[in-house]
Design an enzyme around this catalytic site. Structure first.
Site, PDB file in Angstrom:
ATOM      1  N   HIS A  85     -11.787 -29.090   8.771  1.00 41.59           N
ATOM      2  CA  HIS A  85     -11.835 -28.781   7.181  1.00 41.59           C
ATOM      3  C   HIS A  85     -10.430 -28.862   6.687  1.00 41.59           C
ATOM      4  O   HIS A  85      -9.743 -29.694   7.106  1.00 41.59           O
ATOM      5  CB  HIS A  85     -12.683 -27.508   7.202  1.00 41.59           C
ATOM      6  CG  HIS A  85     -12.284 -26.285   7.937  1.00 41.59           C
ATOM      7  ND1 HIS A  85     -10.912 -26.127   7.635  1.00 41.59           N
ATOM      8  CD2 HIS A  85     -12.692 -25.541   8.714  1.00 41.59           C
ATOM      9  CE1 HIS A  85     -10.805 -24.894   8.455  1.00 41.59           C
ATOM     10  NE2 HIS A  85     -11.892 -24.696   9.101  1.00 41.59           N
TER      11      HIS A  85
ATOM     12  N   CYS B 278     -17.607 -27.228  10.239  1.00 36.67           N
ATOM     13  CA  CYS B 278     -17.125 -25.889  10.870  1.00 36.67           C
ATOM     14  C   CYS B 278     -18.454 -24.959  11.183  1.00 36.67           C
ATOM     15  O   CYS B 278     -19.075 -25.287  12.067  1.00 36.67           O
ATOM     16  CB  CYS B 278     -16.001 -25.449  10.086  1.00 36.67           C
ATOM     17  SG  CYS B 278     -15.207 -24.100  10.960  1.00 36.67           S
TER      18      CYS B 278
HETATM   19  N1  GLN Z   1     -17.526 -18.505  12.087  1.00 36.90           N
HETATM   20  C1  GLN Z   1     -17.243 -19.372  12.921  1.00 36.90           C
HETATM   21  C2  GLN Z   1     -16.216 -19.384  13.733  1.00 36.90           C
HETATM   22  O1  GLN Z   1     -15.238 -18.754  13.634  1.00 36.90           O
HETATM   23  C3  GLN Z   1     -16.971 -20.778  11.767  1.00 36.90           C
HETATM   24  C4  GLN Z   1     -15.764 -20.447  10.976  1.00 36.90           C
HETATM   25  C5  GLN Z   1     -15.491 -21.522   9.694  1.00 36.90           C
HETATM   26  O2  GLN Z   1     -16.247 -21.991   9.160  1.00 36.90           O
HETATM   27  N2  GLN Z   1     -14.363 -21.552   9.694  1.00 36.90           N
HETATM   28  O3  GLN Z   1     -16.300 -20.041  14.924  1.00 36.90           O
END
Ligand code: GLN
Length: 247
Positions: A202, A100
């Site tokens: 995830h 992610c």
């Molecule tokens: N901040 C990133 C996004 O929203 C990744 C978010 C996350 O790791 N869930 O795209």
């Protein structure tokens, strides 16, 4: 080839207290238990802000998910204190797994409006934050990790505002069966370049896909196969994750 009884999986957890938004500790625990149950040694060391990493000291580097704010902090530090070491590690075949927010940082940049968060440049991709709806939900992808035509399913959950665009020569980790994936429309999910793997799955990736945890352990240690375990619960978790995604 190493012998399973004597091998030790050496993991470097990058920013475990900042980039851990969705079950990232659980992913590490999954690796630990599955090593332990087979008498494979397991070591995990953390590398936080300002700390360098030794490219040869680890078999697998793990970078989990994070909010934009934490990603910003870690991105600058990654580029300043860890980029060369991670390039060297990937260059000698150590696994680098980004999940992610961590996946986004494997590429060149994460653009949020006028702002640009720098990435490691381990793979040719960029992520652009969209003002539209976040890409959220259960997701299942089909992967062929060994390039032998054997397709397997990874199931999980995604939640991201960033849309990730792969460069022309870059390969995805898999094809979306259900869910959004990299952009919501490309049909591609994640990235795979040799030992560098990124994915939006995830929530939690490895407990829902025990076979993938084993694939990582084997790949990281250069083992052809691992001893089978009693995976009744793990198989049920995988089946449930697939069911949730509708696959
Ligand atoms: N901040 C990133 C996004 O929203 C990744 C978010 C996350 O790791 N869930 O795209």
């Amino acid at each position: 080839m190493a012998e399973a009884g004597r091998a030790t999986l050496r993991v470097c957890a990058l920013y475990p207290d900042l980039m851990n938004i969705y079950a990232d500790r659980g992913n590490l625990l999954m690796l630990e238990r599955r090593c332990e149950w087979r008498s494979i040694g397991f070591e995990v060391s953390a590398a936080g802000l300002g700390e360098g990493v030794e490219p040869d000291a680890h078999d697998l580097f793990y970078l989990g998910g994070g909010q934009d704010r934490d990603q910003r902090l870690c991105a600058l530090d990654l580029v300043e204190t860890k980029r060369d070491a991670l390039h060297a590690a990937a260059g000698r075949g150590a696994l680098v797994l980004g999940v992610c927010g961590g996946y986004q940082l494997l590429g060149h940049r994460y653009a949020l409006g006028d702002e640009e968060i720098p990435g490691l440049g381990l793979v040719d991709l960029e992520t652009i934050r969209s003002d539209g709806a976040r890409l959220i939900g259960n997701v299942a992808i089909e992967v062929d990790l060994d390039g032998d035509g054997r397709r397997r399913v990874l199931a999980g959950f995604e939640n991201h505002a960033g849309h990730t665009h792969l460069g022309p020569a870059e390969r995805p980790l898999g094809r979306v069966l259900k869910g959004h994936g990299n952009t919501g429309s490309s049909g591609l999910e994640g990235v795979r370049r040799g030992s560098v793997i990124g994915t939006y799955l995830h929530g939690p990736l490895l407990p829902k896909n025990a076979w993938f945890a084993d694939w990582l352990i084997a790949a990281a240690l250069g083992l052809d196969a691992l001893d089978a375990l009693d995976d009744r619960f793990e198989d049920a978790a995988h089946a449930e994750a697939r069911r949730a995604a509708g696959v």
